[in-house]
Write an enzyme that holds these catalytic residues in place. Structure first.
Site, short mmCIF file in Angstrom:
data_model
loop_
_atom_site.label_atom_id
_atom_site.label_comp_id
_atom_site.label_asym_id
_atom_site.label_seq_id
_atom_site.Cartn_x
_atom_site.Cartn_y
_atom_site.Cartn_z
N GLY A 296 2.47 8.50 10.64
CA GLY A 296 2.13 8.65 9.13
C GLY A 296 2.73 9.74 8.55
N LYS B 40 6.49 3.33 18.18
CA LYS B 40 6.62 4.66 17.91
C LYS B 40 6.84 5.53 19.03
CE LYS B 40 2.78 4.19 14.37
NZ LYS B 40 1.52 3.96 14.18
N GLU C 53 10.96 9.52 9.00
CA GLU C 53 9.90 10.27 9.47
C GLU C 53 8.63 9.50 9.22
OE1 GLU C 53 9.55 14.03 10.24
OE2 GLU C 53 7.99 12.68 10.85
N GLU D 263 -6.04 -3.24 9.87
CA GLU D 263 -5.52 -4.21 9.16
C GLU D 263 -6.34 -5.44 9.39
OE1 GLU D 263 -2.27 -3.96 7.76
OE2 GLU D 263 -1.66 -2.11 8.54
N THR E 174 0.88 -1.16 0.00
CA THR E 174 0.01 0.01 0.05
C THR E 174 0.74 1.22 0.19
OG1 THR E 174 -1.62 -1.15 1.17
CG2 THR E 174 -1.84 1.08 1.10
N VAL E 175 2.02 1.36 1.08
CA VAL E 175 2.60 2.59 1.01
C VAL E 175 3.63 2.61 -0.07
CG1 VAL E 175 4.28 3.77 2.34
CG2 VAL E 175 2.45 2.70 3.40
N GLY F 67 -11.56 0.08 5.92
CA GLY F 67 -9.92 0.15 5.58
C GLY F 67 -9.02 0.71 6.58
N GLY G 23 -2.15 5.33 6.37
CA GLY G 23 -2.57 5.29 5.01
C GLY G 23 -1.70 5.59 3.89
N ILE H 59 2.29 12.91 9.46
CA ILE H 59 2.60 14.23 10.56
C ILE H 59 4.21 14.24 10.51
CG2 ILE H 59 2.32 15.01 12.66
CD1 ILE H 59 -0.20 13.22 12.97
N1 HSE Z 1 -1.25 0.35 11.87
C1 HSE Z 1 -1.27 1.68 12.18
C2 HSE Z 1 -1.95 2.69 12.63
C3 HSE Z 1 -0.59 2.60 10.98
O1 HSE Z 1 -3.44 1.82 12.80
O2 HSE Z 1 -2.07 3.95 12.90
C4 HSE Z 1 0.94 2.50 10.69
O3 HSE Z 1 1.69 2.85 11.67
#
Ligand code: HSE
Length: 441
Positions: A136, A207, A131, A192, A15-16, A189, A305, A138
């Site tokens: 994501g 994170k 980053e 996951e 996806t990314v 969506g 996303g 931000i």
């Molecule tokens: N699965 C993560 C979330 C996104 O739901 O925020 C990717 O870090």
């Protein structure tokens, strides 16, 4: 201005990866105008070269052969978007050894093997830009590293998992159970197919490990972080907490006190309804950071996303190509483990307020009995909520909010409370987090 060609090799066409390819292909001109860099996607590697994707690549660049990326000396930047901590680690090490700078969104890998990878990058005189690994789209990593460098950062409170935030927002707005809210997040969506790492809090911990390391300047590992997920949260507790003035969020919390004691936690947290983070709903992420000079700064945006994450990846590619990342990476210093370990506060020693729900038998003296146990552990009540009517086994839910109390005292008290004859079932205990808020003076 003369343009400089920058050839990029992408490993991972999910996806990314598709978002990164699309962004490079569609925005190459505007990026060239702004930066003088002409980004070129030279090679895309994925084990799956057949499935249809939402982006059309130039002919001949999609391959399942990683050596086409590694052996191409004209490719200066390798982007690892494979994910996970197995093959991705190997790929990043090979990219660095092949003389490529690395851009990645892989928070699990950096949280678990960051030091090994940073060392390999330094040995090969390369850099790693990450980053996209946190929140994501931000720009939180550069926000901390470049925007707030002058500050001594004392705390961060983050909603950094969109899946959990979608689920909790749904449970709050629609009074639905966890499983129903999860199913809805998946159907839209936002979650996951296998959301385990999200809902058990580990994705947020990955994170937090990255953000707290750069914010506080210490080498943080996952073992330093207390983690509790949202799997056991019931809609009843969200509703009762709401009646007491709170909204439930999964928070990643980092705090550093005057003596540099560091507390790192990911857990469901009741926060005041009027706090800015309480209004962050659905797939959005936000992080409030408190700096010694700047006060409170809040970063808000899409934390996951295809295109938001691609935005962070491609911005990193540009920063690497401009030479900015090499400079920031060279100057990325944290105090080593030997100086960090003794500063990490154990969860039992943390002080917090607590929301506690007990199922109390509807008979005289029930509340008095558990109140005494709490009092004996120096736990003082700041609020009590009880509705009329009885539940299972002639019990009624009694909800209390406490004044600040030490976690180990609360744990000990609840163990005793659970044994009381007037109590049915297990107590529910959720931390109330009083986030300071910078208000106009
Ligand atoms: N699965 C993560 C979330 C996104 O739901 O925020 C990717 O870090």
């Amino acid at each position: 201005m003369a343009e400089k060609n920058v050839k990029v090799g992408l490993a991972g066409f999910g996806t990314v990866g598709c978002g990164v390819a699309k962004l490079i292909l569609e925005e190459a001109d505007s990026i060239a105008v702004k930066t003088g860099l002409r980004l070129q996607l030279a090679c895309v590697v994925d084990v799956d070269t057949q499935s249809p994707r939402p982006v059309k690549l130039p002919d001949g660049i999609l391959t399942d052969d990683l050596s086409r990326l590694l052996d191409n000396d004209t490719i200066s930047i390798g982007v690892e978007l494979v994910g996970g901590t197995g093959a991705a680690r190997d790929i990043q090490l090979k990219m660095l050894q092949a003389g490529k700078d690395v851009v990645t969104a892989n928070k699990a890998l950096l949280a678990e093997h960051g030091n090994e990878l940073y060392k390999a990058a330094r040995e090969n005189d390369r850099c790693i830009a990450f980053e996209a690994s946190c929140a994501g789209g931000i720009p939180i990593v550069s926000g901390i590293r470049s925007g707030l460098t002058a500050n001594n950062i004392s705390a961060m409170y983050g909603i950094v998992n969109g899946t959990c935030n979608c689920i909790l927002s749904n449970m709050t707005a629609k009074d639905v159970d966890f499983s129903e809210a999860l199913a809805e997040a998946q159907s839209k969506g936002y979650a996951e197919a296998d959301p385990t790492l999200d809902i058990n809090g580990n994705d947020s911990a990955h994170k937090l490990a990255i953000l707290a390391s750069i914010a506080f300047g210490y080498e943080i590992t996952l073992d330093d972080i207390f983690v509790e997920g949202i799997e056991a949260i019931s809609k009843d507790d969200i509703r009762y907490g709401g009646e007491m003035g709170y909204v439930l969020k999964l928070l990643a919390i980092g705090q550093k006190d005057r003596n540099n004691r560091i507390s790192l936690r990911v857990h469901p947290s009741f926060i005041a309804k009027d706090n800015s983070l309480a209004r962050v709903d659905g797939p959005f992420n936000a992080v409030s950071i408190f700096g010694s000079s700047v006060g409170q700064v809040m970063y808000y945006g899409r934390g996951a996303g295809m295109m938001p994450t691609a935005s962070a990846v491609v911005t990193d590619i540009i920063d690497v190509a401009l030479g900015n990342s090499a400079t920031t990476f060279r100057h990325l210093h944290v105090r080593p483990r030997s100086e960090t370990e003794s500063l990490i506060e154990k969860i039992g020693d943390t002080v917090s307020r607590f929301y506690i729900r007990l199922m109390v038998k509807d008979q005289p003296g029930g509340v008095a009995k558990f109140s005494k146990v709490l009092g004996d552990q120096q736990i003082s009540l700041s609020g009590v909520l009880q509705h009329e009517g009885t539940g299972p086994d002639n019990t009624v839910p009694v909800v209390i909010a406490t004044h600040p109390a030490q976690q180990k005292n609360v744990t000990a008290a609840l163990k005793e409370v659970e044994k009381l004859e007037v109590i049915g079932g297990r107590p529910v205990c959720i931390r109330i987090v009083d986030i300071p808020e910078d208000k106009e003076a």
